[in-house]
Motif scaffolding. Structure first.
Motif, mmCIF file in Angstrom:
data_model
loop_
_atom_site.group_PDB
_atom_site.id
_atom_site.type_symbol
_atom_site.label_atom_id
_atom_site.label_comp_id
_atom_site.label_asym_id
_atom_site.label_seq_id
_atom_site.Cartn_x
_atom_site.Cartn_y
_atom_site.Cartn_z
ATOM 1 N N HIS A 101 8.757 -18.208 54.754
ATOM 2 C CA HIS A 101 8.196 -17.863 55.594
ATOM 3 C C HIS A 101 8.204 -16.585 56.388
ATOM 4 O O HIS A 101 7.584 -16.047 57.969
ATOM 5 C CB HIS A 101 6.808 -19.164 56.042
ATOM 6 N N TYR A 102 9.571 -17.360 56.933
ATOM 7 C CA TYR A 102 10.591 -15.853 57.717
ATOM 8 C C TYR A 102 11.467 -16.086 58.035
ATOM 9 O O TYR A 102 12.550 -16.330 57.699
ATOM 10 C CB TYR A 102 10.278 -16.218 59.250
ATOM 11 N N SER A 103 12.763 -14.286 58.263
ATOM 12 C CA SER A 103 13.392 -14.498 57.610
ATOM 13 C C SER A 103 14.470 -14.968 58.732
ATOM 14 O O SER A 103 13.992 -15.508 59.666
ATOM 15 C CB SER A 103 14.243 -13.131 58.139
ATOM 16 N N GLY A 104 15.427 -15.956 58.089
ATOM 17 C CA GLY A 104 16.459 -17.124 59.112
ATOM 18 C C GLY A 104 15.859 -18.822 58.686
ATOM 19 O O GLY A 104 16.702 -19.351 59.325
ATOM 20 N N GLN A 105 15.319 -18.546 58.022
ATOM 21 C CA GLN A 105 14.480 -20.548 57.628
ATOM 22 C C GLN A 105 15.531 -20.489 57.419
ATOM 23 O O GLN A 105 16.338 -19.890 56.281
ATOM 24 C CB GLN A 105 13.198 -19.869 56.803
ATOM 25 N N PRO A 106 15.915 -21.986 57.548
ATOM 26 C CA PRO A 106 17.317 -23.334 57.137
ATOM 27 C C PRO A 106 16.363 -22.848 55.396
ATOM 28 O O PRO A 106 15.343 -23.422 54.713
ATOM 29 C CB PRO A 106 16.628 -24.202 57.860
ATOM 30 N N VAL A 107 17.454 -23.273 53.693
ATOM 31 C CA VAL A 107 17.172 -23.040 52.654
ATOM 32 C C VAL A 107 17.874 -23.618 52.031
ATOM 33 O O VAL A 107 17.782 -24.655 50.978
ATOM 34 C CB VAL A 107 16.737 -21.751 51.968
ATOM 35 N N ALA A 108 18.796 -23.766 52.964
ATOM 36 C CA ALA A 108 20.631 -25.289 52.593
ATOM 37 C C ALA A 108 20.677 -25.457 53.552
ATOM 38 O O ALA A 108 21.164 -24.926 54.432
ATOM 39 C CB ALA A 108 21.219 -24.522 51.270
ATOM 40 N N VAL A 109 21.294 -26.348 53.912
ATOM 41 C CA VAL A 109 22.354 -26.973 54.443
ATOM 42 C C VAL A 109 23.356 -27.840 54.143
ATOM 43 O O VAL A 109 23.750 -28.529 52.681
ATOM 44 C CB VAL A 109 21.845 -28.140 55.257
ATOM 45 N N VAL A 110 24.736 -27.781 54.044
ATOM 46 C CA VAL A 110 26.123 -28.059 53.437
ATOM 47 C C VAL A 110 27.028 -28.804 54.601
ATOM 48 O O VAL A 110 26.769 -28.638 56.009
ATOM 49 C CB VAL A 110 26.905 -26.619 53.293
ATOM 50 N N VAL A 111 27.185 -29.708 54.333
ATOM 51 C CA VAL A 111 28.188 -30.874 55.047
ATOM 52 C C VAL A 111 29.831 -30.995 54.772
ATOM 53 O O VAL A 111 29.677 -31.160 53.620
ATOM 54 C CB VAL A 111 27.613 -32.690 55.298
ATOM 55 N N ALA A 112 30.482 -30.577 55.953
ATOM 56 C CA ALA A 112 31.846 -30.837 54.599
ATOM 57 C C ALA A 112 32.716 -31.542 56.176
ATOM 58 O O ALA A 112 32.096 -32.096 56.901
ATOM 59 C CB ALA A 112 32.034 -29.187 54.450
ATOM 60 N N ASP A 113 34.065 -31.788 55.692
ATOM 61 C CA ASP A 113 34.598 -32.210 56.875
ATOM 62 C C ASP A 113 35.548 -31.849 57.993
ATOM 63 O O ASP A 113 35.318 -32.025 59.028
ATOM 64 C CB ASP A 113 35.801 -32.833 55.945
#
Lengths: 736, 217
Positions: A101-113
């Motif tokens: 719906h808008y530029s910059g909307q979160p589409v994925a989240v990565v979790v790392a150490d």
């Protein structure tokens, strides 16, 4: 001596100058051994569908623990605004479907150490979109503007059309104000630990209770299962007041990994993380007699709202309050759905935007009539609130005009544009009126006194940096009757008594009222113990006759008959005594008075006629906000508000590419907030008033500090150059 | 901004550390090694990628053990070549007084002193500062006795939220040493690399002037 009214230095100041104050991103929970880092991947298109997400490379990268997309994210329940306290505004469903719906909307989240591994892995996520044509700005969608009477009812007094028809002079002008971002120096940070027993959230927020209620609702928990902590906040300005995605995705990541997860949005992501001040177009018509007395004010505004939220937020675009006595008033607000985030408040969502046009138009009317701009405003001073017709609870506006003008030297102004010079610079003087509704929120406080004579005041509120810790200390110390050195303030934890949000200029009034009630209740409680205690010199005295000074309780008229708090507690074998206070604001419905804060801005600019650059060279702001609890922190708040107004007037705009609705200046290199060299000496004057209708006469400063500054500067630029710029910010290109 | 990124970097080289190009050149040869080191570093890496390969010691993508002298103490830590000095201080050494405001060298919140010169610690890599003398806000006071700049910031109420304050104080301490606090106008210019969104600038100018012994105005 009363602590309220004294310029007490910030009680947390030493922690801040030594780097010891812990902000959200500084603060691991427990030992932080299991802390891991999340980084969001944000959409590169403004409208469309996600067609594929290739996460193979990212998942294979070093240290990656989890990768969340709409395919595997926990399902969320909607959070309607009425279910959480504070300006939650979106039915915020993050990572729930393939729509963008808008530029910059979160589409994925990565979790790392580590942060490095998470950042790197996030860069490896490949997202493909079926992009659709977005509505990039409100101009693209202005033909589809719609009314939202439930959230922005028009304000009507008399008949504005008739008032305009009867006027000898009509000013009819259209102004635009840009989208702006708040940019607190601390970006939005969240750390979440999710266990079977409790979800613990450290978060940069202006409303810990809203985050608690919002997370509980969206994840299907009970509010008491969520604890939210925010002890030190690195600014907010409205940008940390609303329900927003960073907190939600961090909680998702903590739930999925079982680890303590931190997500700190980048500065670039702050352009699509916590909302923005809406873009607006404001048409103003002023009707007046030849002597300048207004016959009508009509203001018709169009603002943007997000494409994905069905109703504009209630706090955006409410009718602009008219600060002048006009018999006929009409203010309306319509909306355009744009592919941007949902707008949120920024240092007055109403007056901070809507008065730009009215105060500029008043200056245009003054020029048209040949009347001094200040005199024009005096002639239209409202003896009662023009919008509601109610009498003012108190009103120091005329004294703000008088003292501000005198300090500034306004009578020396040559009314002719381009008439004042300093070498090659054109000099301009401008002024504007500021008003802001004075309200408060339901707030609870607890004050506890220990057997050592030390006390603590607790409120589940937040300190944005404005001085809440300090004023709580002052008010509670006075109410209990102890020196400030014996009082400590605690806030920023939902385990504390419920406080409201730190927005809407409500915090000082809310916190002071609750702290005072709790302190007074505790004083009365200890007095009751003492007068009933045979071992006390106060034994048998009437509680009404017991006074407290500096922690010493004594009988009225006989200072020798008394003892200290600590003695009473120890003799009665009490470790501690506490009491609570509940502040309930007067209802707005059925009000018999209108409660407002007032101000007047006077400013000088110097314009380089060859380069079009504008510098503010001095600024005087006079404010009537009732009684000032701490003139030192209050002065800093007003100076800071004026600085933000300088940015609004001259440099700040969030620029959007009209083809693809992406923000083109998403950094401090591109979005210019004022720096030290942009800011002159700023003079703050407080016109103090007792207000019998407001507890402690505290009206709040946060927004009135900024309101009025931008139009005053715009008016000064006209006076300097003879050129009226009706499109903020006034960048050099608009003056050449 | 008189004290721009370029001059800070050249200050770093003058201090004897490897140049950013050298370090990032190695990083670029290793593909992704610079990702995560901040936007400016990435841009630098892109430039470095077109430069001739650097044939010096090779840094691996995996962590290397380095020592940093921070606030007078020798600290040994393990960092990846892409780790910024800012992240090393905050995430590895627990020195969270230094703040991340933009990670792009644009706001000054991360200002620390490297061999007495002010540096945006988000724009320099930890491995570039081996054996340099680093001072952070935590190292400015002498025990309980505050540095004159810290005291002046308290007395002049030169902050509200406090988030930019560490960087402001480190910049102020250095510019006084540099002799750039001679007038309010000079302080305004030389402090303009440090953004304060709460807008405490007039009080910051007063505090720097007071600490410099030049009076409040």
């Amino acid at each position: 001596m009363s602590a309220v009214g004294q310029p007490l230095a910030r009680v947390e100041g030493r922690l801040k100058v030594t780097g010891a104050a812990r902000y959200t991103a500084d603060l691991p929970q427990d030992d932080g051994k299991d802390l891991v880092h999340a980084v969001a991947v944000c959409a590169t298109v403004a409208k469309g569908r996600i067609t594929s997400i290739d996460a193979r490379q990212a998942r294979a990268a070093g240290g990656v623990l989890e990768l969340i997309t709409h395919r595997n994210a926990p399902r969320l329940r909607p959070v309607p605004a009425q279910e959480v306290f504070g300006p939650a505004h979106e039915t915020l469903l993050v990572l729930q479907d393939d729509r963008v719906h808008y530029s910059g909307q979160p589409v994925a989240v990565v979790v790392a150490d580590t942060l490095e591994n998470a950042t790197h892995a996030a860069s490896l996520v490949r997202v493909e979109y079926a992009a659709e044509r977005p509505v990039a700005t409100l101009f693209e969608g202005i033909d589809d503007a719609f009314d939202s009477p439930r959230h922005a009812p028009p304000a009507t007094v008399g008949d504005a059309d008739r008032g305009l028809a009867e006027a000898a002079v009509v000013i009819d002008r259209t102004y635009t104000t840009p989208a702006q971002h708040h940019h607190p120096m601390e970006t939005m940070a969240t750390t979440v630990r999710w266990t079977a027993e409790e979800v613990t959230v450290h978060v940069s927020t202006q409303t810990i209770s809203m985050i608690r209620d919002g997370l509980a609702t969206t994840f299907g928990l009970r509010p008491e299962q969520v604890r939210v902590v925010s002890e030190f906040l690195g600014g907010g300005f409205g940008g940390k007041g609303a329900w927003c995605w960073p907190s939600v995705v961090t909680a998702m990541a903590a739930r999925l990994t079982g680890r303590q997860v931190r997500l700190v949005t980048t500065r670039r992501q702050m352009f699509a993380a916590t909302g923005q001040r809406p873009h607006s177009v404001q048409r103003v018509r002023l009707g007046a007699r030849r002597d300048g007395v207004l016959t009508a004010i009509a203001q018709d505004c169009v603002g943007d709202t997000s494409a994905f939220y069905d109703t504009p937020p209630f706090f955006i675009g409410a009718a602009t309050p008219v600060p002048y006595a006009a018999p006929n008033i009409r203010t309306t607000q319509r909306f355009v759905r744009v592919n941007c985030q949902t707008p949120v408040p920024m240092r007055s969502p109403v007056e901070g935007v809507g008065l730009v046009s009215i105060e500029s138009a008043m200056d245009e009317l003054a020029a048209e009539l040949g009347v001094d701009p200040l005199e024009l405003r005096r002639r239209n001073y409202a003896e009662r609130d023009p919008n509601s017709g109610l009498p003012w609870s108190s009103n120091g506006l005329l004294e703000c005009y008088e003292r501000g003008a005198r300090r500034f030297g306004w009578p020396e102004r040559n009314p002719k544009p381009r008439s004042m010079r300093d070498g090659r610079y054109l000099v301009g003087w401008g002024m504007a009126t500021a008003v802001r509704h004075a309200g408060s929120d339901p707030t609870s406080a607890l004050v506890r006194l220990g057997a050592d004579g030390r006390a603590v005041v607790q409120i589940g509120s937040q300190d944005l940096g404005t001085g809440t810790f300090t004023i709580m200390t002052q008010v509670a110390a006075d109410a209990l009757g102890v020196p400030v050195a014996m009082m400590r303030a605690e806030l920023g934890d939902t385990d504390l008594p419920n406080g409201g949000g730190s927005f809407g200029s409500h915090t000082a009034a809310s916190v002071a009222a609750a702290a005072r009630l709790a302190g007074e209740a505790l004083r009365a409680k200890v007095i009751r113990i003492a007068v009933a205690d045979d071992g006390s010199p106060l034994s048998g005295a009437s509680p009404d006759d017991v006074l407290v000074d500096d922690g010493y309780l004594f009988v009225r008229g006989d200072r020798s008959r008394g003892e200290r708090y600590a003695q009473i507690l120890r003799r009665n074998r009490l470790q501690a005594v506490d009491a609570t206070g509940e502040h309930t604001p007067p209802p707005r419905e059925g009000a018999t008075v209108a409660r407002w804060a007032f101000g007047a801005d006077f400013t000088e600019v110097k314009v380089d006629p060859e380069l079009g650059t504008v510098r503010v060279t001095r600024h005087v702001k006079a404010i009537e906000a009732g009684r000032i609890i701490n003139p030192r922190t209050a002065r800093s708040q007003v100076i800071g508000g004026v600085v933000m107004g300088i940015g609004q007037a001259l440099t700040e705009a969030t620029e959007v590419d009209r083809r693809d609705a992406r923000i083109t200046n998403a950094s401090f290199w591109g979005y210019h907030v004022p720096v030290n060299a942009d800011v002159p000496d700023i003079d703050a004057i407080f016109v103090e008033r007792d207000d019998p209708h407001i507890p402690g006469s505290v009206k709040g400063l946060g927004e009135i500090a900024t309101i009025g500054t931008a139009p005053a500067i715009a008016n000064a630029v006209f006076h300097a150059t003879g050129k009226r710029v009706r499109d903020l910010p006034i960048t050099p290109d608009k003056l050449l | 901004m008189p004290d721009d990124v370029g001059s800070r970097e050249s200050a770093g080289r003058a201090a004897g550390g490897p140049s950013r190009r050298q370090v990032l050149g190695r990083g670029a040869l290793l593909g992704a090694a610079t990702v995560g080191a901040g936007v400016a570093a990435q841009a630098e890496a892109a430039r470095a990628a077109t430069a001739p390969p650097v044939r010096e010691e090779t840094l691996a993508a995996e962590p290397v053990e380095i020592s940093l002298r921070v606030n007078g103490r020798e600290r040994t830590l393990s960092v990846e070549p892409r780790t910024t000095l800012l992240d090393a201080l905050r995430e590895r050494l627990g020195l969270t007084g230094t703040k991340k405001g933009c990670d792009q060298g644009a706001c000054g919140a991360c200002t620390v002193l490297v061999d007495g010169r002010r540096v945006n610690s988000c724009l320099t890599l930890a491995v570039m500062r081996r054996d340099a003398e680093i001072t952070t806000i935590e190292g400015l006071a002498k025990g309980d006795e505050l540095h004159p700049v810290q005291r002046a910031f308290l007395e002049c109420d030169a902050f509200q939220c406090g988030y930019c304050t560490s960087g402001q104080i480190m910049s102020a301490a250095a510019l006084i040493e540099e002799g750039h606090a001679g007038s309010p106008g000079e302080v305004r210019e030389w402090m303009s690399g440090n953004i304060c969104r709460c807008g405490a600038y007039p009080n910051i100018v007063a505090a720097v002037r007071q600490a410099a012994g030049g009076g409040a105005r």
